[in-house]
Design a protein around this motif. Structure first.
Motif, PDB file in Angstrom:
ATOM      1  N   VAL A 163       0.837  -1.198   0.000  1.00 10.28           N
ATOM      2  CA  VAL A 163       0.000   0.000   0.000  1.00 10.28           C
ATOM      3  C   VAL A 163       0.876   1.254   0.000  1.00 10.28           C
ATOM      4  O   VAL A 163       0.588   2.233  -0.716  1.00 10.28           O
ATOM      5  N   LEU A 164       1.955   1.256   0.768  1.00  8.41           N
ATOM      6  CA  LEU A 164       2.858   2.410   0.797  1.00  8.41           C
ATOM      7  C   LEU A 164       3.460   2.685  -0.576  1.00  8.41           C
ATOM      8  O   LEU A 164       3.552   3.837  -1.017  1.00  8.41           O
ATOM      9  N   PHE A 165       3.872   1.623  -1.271  1.00 12.42           N
ATOM     10  CA  PHE A 165       4.501   1.808  -2.576  1.00 12.42           C
ATOM     11  C   PHE A 165       3.502   2.367  -3.586  1.00 12.42           C
ATOM     12  O   PHE A 165       3.807   3.313  -4.323  1.00 12.42           O
ATOM     13  N   VAL A 166       2.298   1.819  -3.615  1.00 10.04           N
ATOM     14  CA  VAL A 166       1.288   2.277  -4.564  1.00 10.04           C
ATOM     15  C   VAL A 166       0.899   3.730  -4.291  1.00 10.04           C
ATOM     16  O   VAL A 166       0.841   4.556  -5.211  1.00 10.04           O
ATOM     17  N   THR A 167       0.656   4.067  -3.030  1.00 11.42           N
ATOM     18  CA  THR A 167       0.286   5.449  -2.713  1.00 11.42           C
ATOM     19  C   THR A 167       1.453   6.406  -2.939  1.00 11.42           C
ATOM     20  O   THR A 167       1.249   7.578  -3.274  1.00 11.42           O
ATOM     21  N   GLY A 168       2.688   5.906  -2.782  1.00  6.49           N
ATOM     22  CA  GLY A 168       3.846   6.738  -3.091  1.00  6.49           C
ATOM     23  C   GLY A 168       3.932   7.058  -4.573  1.00  6.49           C
ATOM     24  O   GLY A 168       4.215   8.203  -4.971  1.00  6.49           O
ATOM     25  N   LEU A 169       3.681   6.060  -5.420  1.00  2.00           N
ATOM     26  CA  LEU A 169       3.668   6.311  -6.862  1.00  2.00           C
ATOM     27  C   LEU A 169       2.560   7.289  -7.230  1.00  2.00           C
ATOM     28  O   LEU A 169       2.747   8.162  -8.092  1.00  2.00           O
ATOM     29  N   LEU A 170       1.402   7.150  -6.583  1.00  2.00           N
ATOM     30  CA  LEU A 170       0.308   8.071  -6.857  1.00  2.00           C
ATOM     31  C   LEU A 170       0.695   9.496  -6.468  1.00  2.00           C
ATOM     32  O   LEU A 170       0.298  10.458  -7.137  1.00  2.00           O
ATOM     33  N   GLY A 203      13.345   7.915 -16.870  1.00  2.00           N
ATOM     34  CA  GLY A 203      13.333   6.901 -17.913  1.00  2.00           C
ATOM     35  C   GLY A 203      12.141   5.966 -17.766  1.00  2.00           C
ATOM     36  O   GLY A 203      11.001   6.402 -17.588  1.00  2.00           O
ATOM     37  N   ILE A 204      12.425   4.672 -17.795  1.00  2.00           N
ATOM     38  CA  ILE A 204      11.331   3.698 -17.737  1.00  2.00           C
ATOM     39  C   ILE A 204      10.633   3.690 -16.378  1.00  2.00           C
ATOM     40  O   ILE A 204       9.525   3.159 -16.253  1.00  2.00           O
ATOM     41  N   LEU A 205      11.254   4.286 -15.367  1.00  2.00           N
ATOM     42  CA  LEU A 205      10.622   4.319 -14.055  1.00  2.00           C
ATOM     43  C   LEU A 205       9.432   5.280 -14.016  1.00  2.00           C
ATOM     44  O   LEU A 205       8.681   5.294 -13.040  1.00  2.00           O
ATOM     45  N   GLY A 206       9.256   6.051 -15.072  1.00  2.00           N
ATOM     46  CA  GLY A 206       8.102   6.937 -15.144  1.00  2.00           C
ATOM     47  C   GLY A 206       6.945   6.338 -15.909  1.00  2.00           C
ATOM     48  O   GLY A 206       6.031   7.064 -16.313  1.00  2.00           O
ATOM     49  N   PHE A 207       6.929   5.020 -16.071  1.00  2.00           N
ATOM     50  CA  PHE A 207       5.904   4.364 -16.890  1.00  2.00           C
ATOM     51  C   PHE A 207       4.493   4.579 -16.340  1.00  2.00           C
ATOM     52  O   PHE A 207       3.510   4.525 -17.082  1.00  2.00           O
ATOM     53  N   TYR A 208       4.364   4.823 -15.054  1.00  2.00           N
ATOM     54  CA  TYR A 208       3.056   4.868 -14.401  1.00  2.00           C
ATOM     55  C   TYR A 208       2.425   6.258 -14.433  1.00  2.00           C
ATOM     56  O   TYR A 208       1.282   6.439 -13.990  1.00  2.00           O
ATOM     57  N   LEU A 209       3.130   7.269 -14.911  1.00  2.00           N
ATOM     58  CA  LEU A 209       2.628   8.637 -14.831  1.00  2.00           C
ATOM     59  C   LEU A 209       1.399   8.819 -15.713  1.00  2.00           C
ATOM     60  O   LEU A 209       1.303   8.264 -16.803  1.00  2.00           O
ATOM     61  N   PHE A 210       0.468   9.613 -15.234  1.00  2.00           N
ATOM     62  CA  PHE A 210      -0.766   9.877 -15.961  1.00  2.00           C
ATOM     63  C   PHE A 210      -1.291  11.241 -15.542  1.00  2.00           C
ATOM     64  O   PHE A 210      -0.820  11.829 -14.563  1.00  2.00           O
ATOM     65  N   GLY A 270      15.365   5.486  -3.988  1.00  2.00           N
ATOM     66  CA  GLY A 270      15.471   4.560  -2.865  1.00  2.00           C
ATOM     67  C   GLY A 270      14.300   3.600  -2.816  1.00  2.00           C
ATOM     68  O   GLY A 270      14.460   2.415  -2.493  1.00  2.00           O
ATOM     69  N   ALA A 271      13.104   4.101  -3.151  1.00  2.00           N
ATOM     70  CA  ALA A 271      11.918   3.241  -3.153  1.00  2.00           C
ATOM     71  C   ALA A 271      12.033   2.133  -4.189  1.00  2.00           C
ATOM     72  O   ALA A 271      11.655   0.981  -3.938  1.00  2.00           O
TER      73      ALA A 271
END
Length: 445
Positions: A39-46, A66-73, A165-166
């Protein structure tokens, strides 16, 4: 020099004497963290998505993802309390899990010193993931708590440190879960099916009993757990508390942290319960402007000399050129009211406040954007602090509740709340609700 098996060395199982350590205790804590950390990881990405970092470099505190920004919307404006919920959960849950994390790390300390370092390729992979996991989780929790408590104490920006770090931590976490989760689930189910009491003494805690991961279970059948388990001491000290008692102690610590942190997401008496949290305690002052702020006008370098009626002008730039508006002219435009909270990345928020001002889409129309409002760059008068400039997406500008606010709760904005004008946008992080607005540029950023 003492031998390697001397109990005076941490590499010896005899060095670790606590009767609480064992597969069941560790597995219960691990399963709690499995859910909580996910839950912490998902809410952190949000939270990162809410900042719209791919919209404009001014919002992006973590470049070259780079590819770590795949989730941005494109962050939505509905429901208007979305960021208040996701970031409140992220920070409050992170604080609440601190006792669980510390107990989990304490329970697996013997594994960090176990010899040989690697018995097989799978074991070597597990040891490496464990080291990255421990280092990563400590880094994430420590930096997160410091950011909440001390407000940006890091060399450089908190955002890239916490972001990268995450990902290091989560990569190790996924590997560790894949290797250990099935064993943890079997351990907990096995103890439940056998009706074990979870105490430190007797058959559930003594070496050779079912709780010690021996070679056989109570019926004499082969155990589903490896034997011997490095977590179980071959010569434990006398028990002073049961394993379930220890879990209750950990849970009580988490409940205490929750009770003294969660209230900062509300106004009034509930905020006063947030004894250990910044922005807890009584609201700062009373009256229409008596609700929480993150930075004061004095901190931001705002003086009456730059916000007075004769000095301050709002500069709008867009398709048809530039328009300069005094506060008096803004007050002459059609005004709208919106009930919206302020929610901060640090996890605190206010209840809904009644804002009144000019809709952002109407300001866009003044400089030629009559149809679909474009993206917007907002610049502040502030001299100190992050996010002096912030970008908003077109969908945020177009929302009728998005305002250049001039009043709050029926009164002029106070200097600390952004007088002479501030932005307020539904569901946006607090730092994107720019205070002391000086310039607004509509168009491609």
């Amino acid at each position: 020099m003492p031998a390697l098996d001397s109990p005076r060395l941490p590499t010896s199982p005899g060095f670790w004497r606590s009767p609480l350590r064992g597969p069941w205790f560790t597995s219960v804590l691990g399963l709690v963290l499995l859910v909580g950390v996910t839950v912490l990881f998902v809410t952190g990405l949000l939270s990162y998505a809410a900042y719209n970092p791919d919209l404009s470099p001014v919002n992006d505190k973590t470049p070259d993802k780079g590819i770590l920004g795949f989730y941005l919307f494109a962050w939505p404006t509905r429901p208007y309390w979305l960021y208040r919920l996701t970031q409140g959960v992220h920070v409050t849950l992170g604080i609440t899990l601190v006792p669980v994390l510390l107990a989990k790390l304490w329970s697996v300390v013997p594994r960090l010193f176990a010899l040989p370092p690697a018995r097989s390729l799978a074991h070597a992979l597990e040891r490496i993931s464990l080291l990255l996991l421990v280092g990563g989780v400590l880094f994430e929790f420590v930096t997160g708590v410091l950011n909440i408590q001390l407000d940006y104490v890091f060399p450089g920006s908190f955002y890239p440190l916490h972001f990268y770090g995450a990902w290091v931590f989560v990569s190790a976490f996924v590997v560790h879960v894949a290797l250990r989760a099935p064993m943890a689930v079997r351990t907990v189910r096995r103890r439940r099916s056998e009706g074990e009491s979870g105490t430190s003494g007797g058959p559930s805690g003594a070496p050779g009993g079912p709780g010690a991961s021996g070679a056989s279970d109570a019926s004499g059948a082969p155990s589903v757990l490896p034997a011997p388990d490095v977590l179980v001491s071959p010569a434990p000290d006398p028990p002073t508390v049961s394993r379930r008692g220890a879990l209750w102690l950990v849970g009580g610590g988490s409940l205490l942290l929750f009770a003294t942190s969660a209230g900062r997401g509300f106004d009034g008496p509930l905020r006063e319960t947030a004894l250990l949290a910044p922005h807890g305690g009584p609201d700062p002052g009373s009256g229409p402007n008596g609700f929480q702020i993150n930075k004061t006008a004095a901190y931001a370098g705002i003086t009456p000399a730059v916000t007075g009626e004769d000095a301050w002008r709002l500069v709008l730039t867009g398709r048809t050129g530039t328009v300069r508006l005094s506060r008096a002219r803004l007050l002459g435009l059609p005004l709208r009211s919106s009930a919206l909270p302020i929610a901060c990345v640090e996890g605190w928020s206010t209840s809904d406040q009644w804002w009144r001002g000019v809709p952002l889409r109407d300001l866009a129309a003044l400089v030629g954007h009559d149809d679909d409002p474009p993206d917007l760059l907002v610049e502040s008068l502030q001299q100190h602090g992050a996010f002096r400039r912030a970008a908003l997406r077109a969908n945020q500008v177009a929302d009728p509740r998005s305002l250049l606010a001039l009043y709050v709760n029926g009164e002029d904005l106070s200097p600390d709340h952004g007088y002479p004008a501030r932005v307020i946008v539904p569901a946006a992080p607090g730092v994107l609700n720019t205070k002391w607005v000086a310039r607004m540029t509509f168009g491609d950023l």
